[in-house]
Design a protein around this motif. Sequence first.
Motif, short mmCIF file in Angstrom:
data_model
loop_
_atom_site.label_atom_id
_atom_site.label_comp_id
_atom_site.label_asym_id
_atom_site.label_seq_id
_atom_site.Cartn_x
_atom_site.Cartn_y
_atom_site.Cartn_z
N TYR A 108 87.74 21.54 84.74
CA TYR A 108 88.13 21.84 83.37
C TYR A 108 88.49 23.31 83.32
CZ TYR A 108 85.66 17.48 82.85
OH TYR A 108 85.25 16.19 83.00
N THR A 109 89.57 23.64 82.67
CA THR A 109 90.01 25.03 82.59
C THR A 109 90.02 25.49 81.14
OG1 THR A 109 92.30 24.26 82.62
CG2 THR A 109 91.36 24.93 84.71
N VAL A 110 89.55 26.71 80.95
CA VAL A 110 89.51 27.30 79.63
C VAL A 110 90.23 28.65 79.72
CG1 VAL A 110 88.06 28.14 77.75
CG2 VAL A 110 87.32 26.18 79.12
N ALA A 111 91.24 28.83 78.88
CA ALA A 111 92.00 30.08 78.88
C ALA A 111 91.11 31.22 78.39
CB ALA A 111 93.24 29.95 77.99
N ALA A 112 91.47 32.43 78.76
CA ALA A 112 90.70 33.61 78.37
C ALA A 112 90.46 33.66 76.86
CB ALA A 112 91.40 34.88 78.84
N GLY A 113 91.39 33.16 76.07
CA GLY A 113 91.26 33.15 74.61
C GLY A 113 90.41 32.02 74.08
#
Length: 118
Positions: A108-113
């Motif tokens: 799962y990837t979460v953007a810096a924002g």
Amino acid sequence: MDAPIASSSSSQPLPSFQITMSARSFCHRCIYVPGTFARTHLPRFVNEVQIHDAAGRVWQIGLDRRGNGIVRRIARGWAAFYSTKNISPGDTCVFELINSDIPAFNVYTVAAGGRQLL
């Protein structure tokens, strides 16, 4: 971040680790697996791992190992994954182990924002 789709046969959470991508990760085209996680959850002398994304796509990714066979880093094929997923420095990837015999992860990837990437 959405809740993981996979479930274990028990009520225990699946083993996982997270990596916040650095500029170095992009230069070297690899990420290091935490040693404690590798020693505890991954078989020795394994050469590849499957990575499943939230959209159901699967990547075969090569692993580099230490001399004693313990997984050191995720390498060959990683650049194709992060490029396809539009992952940038500062984004976080969560690796949830769904099979330890033949290593496979939900990633799962979460953007810096804070928004989830597909």
